[in-house]
Design a protein around this motif. Structure first.
Motif, mmCIF file in Angstrom:
data_model
loop_
_atom_site.group_PDB
_atom_site.id
_atom_site.type_symbol
_atom_site.label_atom_id
_atom_site.label_comp_id
_atom_site.label_asym_id
_atom_site.label_seq_id
_atom_site.Cartn_x
_atom_site.Cartn_y
_atom_site.Cartn_z
ATOM 1 N N CYS A 228 0.829 -1.203 0.000
ATOM 2 C CA CYS A 228 0.000 0.000 0.000
ATOM 3 C C CYS A 228 0.863 1.253 0.000
ATOM 4 O O CYS A 228 1.769 1.389 0.825
ATOM 5 C CB CYS A 228 -0.925 -0.009 1.215
ATOM 6 N N LYS B 69 0.058 4.301 3.285
ATOM 7 C CA LYS B 69 0.816 4.296 4.549
ATOM 8 C C LYS B 69 0.171 5.090 5.687
ATOM 9 O O LYS B 69 0.782 6.010 6.245
ATOM 10 C CB LYS B 69 2.244 4.810 4.310
ATOM 11 N N CYS B 70 -1.044 4.744 6.011
ATOM 12 C CA CYS B 70 -1.725 5.427 7.131
ATOM 13 C C CYS B 70 -0.975 5.128 8.432
ATOM 14 O O CYS B 70 -0.551 3.988 8.656
ATOM 15 C CB CYS B 70 -3.157 4.922 7.264
ATOM 16 N N PHE C 177 -2.003 4.745 11.416
ATOM 17 C CA PHE C 177 -2.654 3.846 12.375
ATOM 18 C C PHE C 177 -2.617 2.385 11.894
ATOM 19 O O PHE C 177 -3.045 1.483 12.597
ATOM 20 C CB PHE C 177 -4.126 4.257 12.604
ATOM 21 N N CYS C 178 -2.090 2.154 10.678
ATOM 22 C CA CYS C 178 -2.245 0.838 10.044
ATOM 23 C C CYS C 178 -1.042 -0.064 10.291
ATOM 24 O O CYS C 178 0.099 0.314 10.039
ATOM 25 C CB CYS C 178 -2.459 1.024 8.543
ATOM 26 N N TYR D 286 -0.168 -2.699 6.254
ATOM 27 C CA TYR D 286 0.460 -2.464 4.952
ATOM 28 C C TYR D 286 1.951 -2.799 4.933
ATOM 29 O O TYR D 286 2.636 -2.790 5.961
ATOM 30 C CB TYR D 286 0.243 -1.004 4.507
ATOM 31 N N HIS E 72 -3.437 -0.101 -1.375
ATOM 32 C CA HIS E 72 -3.442 0.687 -2.618
ATOM 33 C C HIS E 72 -2.128 0.395 -3.333
ATOM 34 O O HIS E 72 -1.120 1.065 -3.114
ATOM 35 C CB HIS E 72 -3.585 2.171 -2.299
ATOM 36 N N LYS F 290 -4.872 9.337 2.541
ATOM 37 C CA LYS F 290 -6.031 8.512 2.179
ATOM 38 C C LYS F 290 -7.147 9.367 1.583
ATOM 39 O O LYS F 290 -7.104 10.602 1.701
ATOM 40 C CB LYS F 290 -6.541 7.852 3.456
HETATM 41 S S1 SF4 Z 1 -5.413 1.476 6.234
HETATM 42 FE FE1 SF4 Z 1 -5.637 0.811 4.100
HETATM 43 S S2 SF4 Z 1 -5.014 2.604 2.933
HETATM 44 FE FE2 SF4 Z 1 -4.196 2.911 4.984
HETATM 45 S S3 SF4 Z 1 -2.128 2.038 4.902
HETATM 46 FE FE3 SF4 Z 1 -3.476 0.420 5.636
HETATM 47 S S4 SF4 Z 1 -3.995 -0.704 3.792
HETATM 48 FE FE4 SF4 Z 1 -3.212 1.275 3.127
#
Ligand code: SF4
Length: 357
Positions: free
Chosen positions: A66, A69-70, A72-73, A76, A113, A192
């Motif tokens: 992805c 790179k949010c 909180f995630c 990815y 993404h 995002k």
């Molecule tokens: S929450 Fe979705 S869009 Fe954001 S980094 Fe994770 S996988 Fe990518």
């Protein structure tokens, strides 16, 4: 203060809508016990029977690469990472085959993404699922993925949605909403899809007769006002389109690669948000408890705080697992929990139709 609440509670009792101002007041200062009490009143207005529904489906994440790179995630990966992957269409089909063997009725297909995947992959994937598993409901591609497709493949959102629908897309998950407020969103997911874009995808999808769910992830750095604002945006859109089938609030899971520093959300706050959602979203029929993030015990309590559904048995889940959340269940355990909470368990489809067993 007491009088204000009396007026608000009288409105809820009569099934009348509470305003944004009343909602903000109630959410900030209302007690958890009162909130639960009135949430159950709202719940029984919409669902007269003592039934709690669930679904057997599988969450298939077709890629973990992805570019967004949010912060909180935890899910990815960069494309050079050792554990980065993109599933081949045959691999997705194998997973669906296992889902069918286990009695599943649908799949939830979501991914990162990934700019290396061509648009033809998504179309071929949907076509292949349709052809091989016509009985399986395809619930796929959250609004940020749709926005990513539109930008990456230089198409409009409506064009993307029409093409995906024609290839087999049946409904859209409400993921990626996080908090629909620019202030918090710019901190936790600045690259995002914006709140406006999330809403735009949902509005267009509903106009194309593609039903969707709505979600909210809270417990990062949002304020109480932003939570009520998020619900207000969803309620307003539902007034216009009536395309949301359910609302699913869940809490931020800190762990793994997730970078947002935040205390774990107390279960009392989770229950308060859940109950308030039931009261405020008077035009969305189903409110789902998240056993995955809260565990079965809190999910059981949640059934007395406005929830009428416990979501999926989830044959596979990768996203919150990456953040160190390892709650697991199976159909027998989920049904037992529902029964022990005083309700009758009933299996449903993705679109909340009861499956007779
Ligand atoms: S929450 Fe979705 S869009 Fe954001 S980094 Fe994770 S996988 Fe990518």
């Amino acid at each position: 203060m007491k009088n204000n609440f009396d007026k608000i509670f009288a409105k809820i009792e009569k099934g009348k809508r509470i305003s944004f101002k009343e909602g903000t007041l109630l959410f900030k200062d209302g007690s958890l016990a009162e909130m639960g009490f009135y949430a159950q009143k709202a719940r029984y207005r919409l669902h007269r029977k003592n039934v709690v529904t669930y679904i057997i489906d599988r969450n298939i994440n077709y890629t973990n690469i992805c570019q967004t790179k949010c912060s909180f995630c935890a899910f990815y990966r960069n494309d050079k990472d050792k554990d980065a992957y993109t599933l081949k269409i045959e691999e997705v089909l194998e997973k669906i085959d296992e889902t069918v063997q286990l009695g599943g009725s649908g799949i939830l297909l979501q991914g990162g993404h990934n700019p290396r995947i061509p648009f033809s992959y998504y179309i071929e994937l949907l076509n292949a699922i349709r052809k091989n598993f016509p009985q399986i409901h395809i619930h796929a591609f959250s609004p940020p993925e749709i926005v990513f497709f539109a930008k990456n493949f230089k198409m409009s959102i409506i064009e993307v949605l029409k093409k995906l629908k024609k290839a087999g897309l049946m409904s859209i998950p409400g993921g990626g909403a996080e908090i629909l407020s620019t202030k918090t969103r710019s901190k936790i997911a600045p690259r995002k899809a914006t709140a406006q874009e999330w809403l735009e995808v949902m509005e267009i999808a509903h106009k194309l007769k593609i039903p969707t769910t709505a979600t909210m992830m809270f417990g990062t750095c949002e304020s109480d006002e932003e939570i009520v604002y998020h619900l207000d945006l969803i309620r307003n859109l539902q007034d216009k389109t009536n395309g949301f089938t359910a609302f699913i609030p869940w809490t931020y899971q800190k762990g793994g690669k997730a970078k947002i520093e935040a205390e774990k959300t107390p279960y009392t706050k989770y229950l308060k948000v859940l109950a308030f959602s039931r009261i405020y979203l008077d035009n969305i029929k189903n409110i789902q408890a998240s056993w995955l993030t809260q565990g079965l015990d809190i999910a059981s309590v949640a059934l007395h705080f406005g929830a009428n559904d416990v979501g999926s048995v989830m044959i596979e889940e990768n996203v919150v697992r990456e953040a160190g959340c390892f709650n697991m269940t199976n159909e027998h355990e989920l049904r037992k929990m529902i029964l022990n909470s005083g309700f009758i368990p009933q299996k449903r489809t993705t679109l909340y139709k009861i499956i007779k067993t």
